[in-house]
Design a protein around this motif. Structure first.
Motif, PDB file in Angstrom:
ATOM      1  N   PRO A  10      -5.481 -10.296 -17.266  1.00 56.39           N
ATOM      2  CA  PRO A  10      -4.765  -8.802 -17.878  1.00 56.39           C
ATOM      3  C   PRO A  10      -3.655  -8.536 -17.089  1.00 56.39           C
ATOM      4  O   PRO A  10      -2.974  -7.457 -16.834  1.00 56.39           O
ATOM      5  CB  PRO A  10      -5.970  -7.436 -18.055  1.00 56.39           C
ATOM      6  N   GLN A  11      -4.206  -8.502 -15.853  1.00 53.66           N
ATOM      7  CA  GLN A  11      -3.138  -8.419 -14.462  1.00 53.66           C
ATOM      8  C   GLN A  11      -1.782  -8.645 -14.787  1.00 53.66           C
ATOM      9  O   GLN A  11      -0.215  -8.301 -14.514  1.00 53.66           O
ATOM     10  CB  GLN A  11      -4.028  -8.824 -13.098  1.00 53.66           C
ATOM     11  N   ARG A  12      -1.546 -10.460 -15.724  1.00 51.05           N
ATOM     12  CA  ARG A  12      -0.217 -10.556 -16.215  1.00 51.05           C
ATOM     13  C   ARG A  12       0.570  -9.598 -16.612  1.00 51.05           C
ATOM     14  O   ARG A  12       1.665  -9.574 -16.451  1.00 51.05           O
ATOM     15  CB  ARG A  12      -0.417 -11.808 -16.511  1.00 51.05           C
ATOM     16  N   THR A  13       0.103  -8.448 -17.177  1.00 51.57           N
ATOM     17  CA  THR A  13       1.087  -7.529 -17.945  1.00 51.57           C
ATOM     18  C   THR A  13       2.031  -6.821 -17.089  1.00 51.57           C
ATOM     19  O   THR A  13       2.795  -5.972 -17.553  1.00 51.57           O
ATOM     20  CB  THR A  13       0.394  -6.774 -18.813  1.00 51.57           C
ATOM     21  N   HIS A  14       1.224  -6.551 -15.570  1.00 55.50           N
ATOM     22  CA  HIS A  14       1.926  -6.430 -14.677  1.00 55.50           C
ATOM     23  C   HIS A  14       3.473  -7.046 -14.111  1.00 55.50           C
ATOM     24  O   HIS A  14       3.986  -6.444 -13.938  1.00 55.50           O
ATOM     25  CB  HIS A  14       1.405  -5.675 -13.135  1.00 55.50           C
ATOM     26  N   ILE A  15       3.207  -8.433 -14.247  1.00 55.40           N
ATOM     27  CA  ILE A  15       4.103  -8.816 -14.164  1.00 55.40           C
ATOM     28  C   ILE A  15       5.226  -9.022 -15.188  1.00 55.40           C
ATOM     29  O   ILE A  15       6.592  -8.786 -15.254  1.00 55.40           O
ATOM     30  CB  ILE A  15       4.024 -10.811 -13.963  1.00 55.40           C
ATOM     31  N   TRP A  60      -3.224  -8.580  -8.172  1.00 56.60           N
ATOM     32  CA  TRP A  60      -4.283  -9.290  -7.692  1.00 56.60           C
ATOM     33  C   TRP A  60      -4.836  -7.865  -7.483  1.00 56.60           C
ATOM     34  O   TRP A  60      -6.682  -8.356  -7.583  1.00 56.60           O
ATOM     35  CB  TRP A  60      -4.510 -10.752  -7.798  1.00 56.60           C
ATOM     36  N   PHE A  61      -4.602  -6.629  -6.863  1.00 54.13           N
ATOM     37  CA  PHE A  61      -5.395  -5.826  -5.722  1.00 54.13           C
ATOM     38  C   PHE A  61      -6.048  -5.193  -6.602  1.00 54.13           C
ATOM     39  O   PHE A  61      -5.598  -4.560  -7.417  1.00 54.13           O
ATOM     40  CB  PHE A  61      -4.598  -5.490  -4.723  1.00 54.13           C
ATOM     41  N   ASP A  62      -6.695  -4.684  -5.698  1.00 49.43           N
ATOM     42  CA  ASP A  62      -7.328  -3.182  -6.091  1.00 49.43           C
ATOM     43  C   ASP A  62      -5.762  -1.957  -4.971  1.00 49.43           C
ATOM     44  O   ASP A  62      -5.974  -2.068  -3.694  1.00 49.43           O
ATOM     45  CB  ASP A  62      -8.573  -2.364  -5.025  1.00 49.43           C
ATOM     46  N   VAL A  63      -4.937  -1.752  -6.370  1.00 46.76           N
ATOM     47  CA  VAL A  63      -3.813  -1.384  -5.398  1.00 46.76           C
ATOM     48  C   VAL A  63      -3.540  -0.576  -4.658  1.00 46.76           C
ATOM     49  O   VAL A  63      -3.181  -0.485  -3.799  1.00 46.76           O
ATOM     50  CB  VAL A  63      -3.063  -1.388  -6.651  1.00 46.76           C
ATOM     51  N   LYS A  64      -4.946   0.910  -4.931  1.00 46.53           N
ATOM     52  CA  LYS A  64      -4.332   2.118  -4.663  1.00 46.53           C
ATOM     53  C   LYS A  64      -5.562   1.998  -2.808  1.00 46.53           C
ATOM     54  O   LYS A  64      -5.232   2.063  -1.336  1.00 46.53           O
ATOM     55  CB  LYS A  64      -5.880   3.196  -4.981  1.00 46.53           C
ATOM     56  N   ALA A  65      -6.748   1.111  -3.105  1.00 47.10           N
ATOM     57  CA  ALA A  65      -7.383   0.258  -1.530  1.00 47.10           C
ATOM     58  C   ALA A  65      -6.355  -0.004  -0.675  1.00 47.10           C
ATOM     59  O   ALA A  65      -5.865  -0.089   0.520  1.00 47.10           O
ATOM     60  CB  ALA A  65      -8.482  -0.379  -1.475  1.00 47.10           C
ATOM     61  N   PHE A  66      -5.131  -1.136  -1.030  1.00 44.91           N
ATOM     62  CA  PHE A  66      -4.598  -2.403  -0.176  1.00 44.91           C
ATOM     63  C   PHE A  66      -3.564  -1.501  -0.055  1.00 44.91           C
ATOM     64  O   PHE A  66      -2.903  -0.829   1.380  1.00 44.91           O
ATOM     65  CB  PHE A  66      -4.237  -2.910  -1.190  1.00 44.91           C
ATOM     66  N   HIS A  67      -2.582  -0.075  -0.597  1.00 42.22           N
ATOM     67  CA  HIS A  67      -1.926   1.032   0.057  1.00 42.22           C
ATOM     68  C   HIS A  67      -2.083   1.406   1.000  1.00 42.22           C
ATOM     69  O   HIS A  67      -1.643   2.248   1.847  1.00 42.22           O
ATOM     70  CB  HIS A  67      -1.220   1.998  -1.102  1.00 42.22           C
ATOM     71  N   GLN A  68      -3.784   2.102   0.337  1.00 39.37           N
ATOM     72  CA  GLN A  68      -4.516   3.165   2.174  1.00 39.37           C
ATOM     73  C   GLN A  68      -4.941   2.182   2.987  1.00 39.37           C
ATOM     74  O   GLN A  68      -4.248   2.588   4.578  1.00 39.37           O
ATOM     75  CB  GLN A  68      -5.384   3.418   1.461  1.00 39.37           C
ATOM     76  N   GLU A  69      -5.001   0.590   2.770  1.00 42.01           N
ATOM     77  CA  GLU A  69      -4.781   0.197   4.565  1.00 42.01           C
ATOM     78  C   GLU A  69      -3.225  -0.312   5.204  1.00 42.01           C
ATOM     79  O   GLU A  69      -3.032  -0.435   6.120  1.00 42.01           O
ATOM     80  CB  GLU A  69      -5.630  -1.527   3.514  1.00 42.01           C
ATOM     81  N   VAL A  70      -2.405  -0.157   3.927  1.00 46.68           N
ATOM     82  CA  VAL A  70      -1.387  -0.529   4.277  1.00 46.68           C
ATOM     83  C   VAL A  70      -0.401   1.216   5.324  1.00 46.68           C
ATOM     84  O   VAL A  70      -0.299   1.017   6.283  1.00 46.68           O
ATOM     85  CB  VAL A  70      -0.112  -0.574   3.240  1.00 46.68           C
ATOM     86  N   GLN A  71      -1.234   2.143   4.937  1.00 46.56           N
ATOM     87  CA  GLN A  71      -0.632   2.931   6.541  1.00 46.56           C
ATOM     88  C   GLN A  71      -1.835   3.249   7.266  1.00 46.56           C
ATOM     89  O   GLN A  71      -1.169   3.496   8.419  1.00 46.56           O
ATOM     90  CB  GLN A  71      -1.165   4.260   4.932  1.00 46.56           C
ATOM     91  N   ARG A  72      -2.605   2.668   6.921  1.00 41.90           N
ATOM     92  CA  ARG A  72      -3.465   2.448   8.385  1.00 41.90           C
ATOM     93  C   ARG A  72      -2.595   1.454   8.896  1.00 41.90           C
ATOM     94  O   ARG A  72      -2.458   1.414  10.566  1.00 41.90           O
ATOM     95  CB  ARG A  72      -4.847   1.801   8.198  1.00 41.90           C
ATOM     96  N   VAL A  73      -2.636   0.054   8.871  1.00 42.88           N
ATOM     97  CA  VAL A  73      -1.758  -0.942   9.820  1.00 42.88           C
ATOM     98  C   VAL A  73      -1.011  -0.846   9.961  1.00 42.88           C
ATOM     99  O   VAL A  73      -0.092  -1.538  10.972  1.00 42.88           O
ATOM    100  CB  VAL A  73      -2.729  -2.229   9.575  1.00 42.88           C
TER     101      VAL A  73
END
Length: 246
Positions: free
Chosen positions: A159-164, A107-120
């Motif tokens: 459409p995101q269900r395809t990722h599951i 459900w996320f903006d995955v690239k932006a989330f991973h950038q936040e992960v790197q920060r915190v």
């Protein structure tokens, strides 16, 4: 990118009928975790994962975009809940030993989330993302369930269900020491209990919204002659990817 909330409208059902996760999943995640001081469970929903982590960490921060879900989430003294986007949080840099996302990264903006992960994340913190695919009921019921999943409510999935279905294979994961693992969550459920679990599916809720009828009722009629009166083994196939934030 606007956040997508598919669960506030039925948060009470979600809190009652969504599954939690097996102990061996947490054992796998924790074997390389550098510390047990602080964990962040992102998109915590009703706190299934946060509640488990609270037994393992000094402090758990759990976030979700749904205030309704957080109100109903499991309460423990070392869990702090707050509404927050996954991609932009109030946390300080280098805060967490572990970051988890269960059944939500799609459900996320995955690239932006991973950038936040790197920060915190602290240096060498662990990031664990997992989901679970279509429930397995046994050879006699699986074809009925697959038809319901693909054909009856298939058009109502986001459409995101395809990722599951693809086990996150198309979603980036820019971390080191990446590991993959699979697990199974098993439950013994009555047919009625299983039907209420299905009513937490976002596609079922969308079907009800658009058609003003519950598709689960028809599925109940198809499953009932085969299921019988008792409980049956219900298996949820879980897929996980784990990395180290360097």
């Amino acid at each position: 990118m606007q956040p997508i909330d598919r669960f506030s409208g039925h948060a009470d059902l979600y809190a009652q009928y969504r599954i939690d996760y097996p102990a061996d999943l947490y054992d796998f995640i924790l074997k390389d975790c550098p510390g047990r001081q602080r964990a962040w469970d992102c998109a915590t929903g009703n706190g299934q994962v946060a509640g488990a982590l609270a037994e393992l960490f000094d402090q758990v921060d759990a976030t979700d975009i749904s205030e309704t879900q957080l109100i109903l989430a499991v309460k423990k003294p070392n869990i702090q809940y707050q509404t927050s986007l996954a991609e932009q949080t109030p946390f300080a840099d280098n805060s967490f030993d572990l970051i988890t996302v269960g059944q939500a990264i799609h459900w996320f903006d995955v690239k932006a989330f991973h950038q936040e992960v790197q920060r915190v994340a602290k240096p060498n913190a662990v990031i664990a993302e997992w989901g679970y695919g279509l429930v397995q009921l046994g050879f006699d019921l699986d074809p009925i369930m697959l038809d319901f999943y693909r054909n009856r409510i298939g058009p109502y999935w986001d459409p995101q269900r395809t990722h599951i279905d693809n086990r996150y294979a198309a979603l980036p994961f820019p971390f080191s020491n990446v590991q993959y693992a699979t697990f199974t969550a098993r439950r013994n459920w009555s047919l009625d209990r299983f039907m209420n679990y299905l009513r937490t599916w976002s596609a079922v809720r969308q079907y009800i919204h658009e058609n003003e009828e519950d598709p689960v009722i028809g599925l109940w009629e198809d499953l009932r002659p085969v299921w019988g009166d008792g409980e049956r083994d219900v298996a949820f196939p879980i897929f996980l990817r784990l990395g180290v934030v360097s």
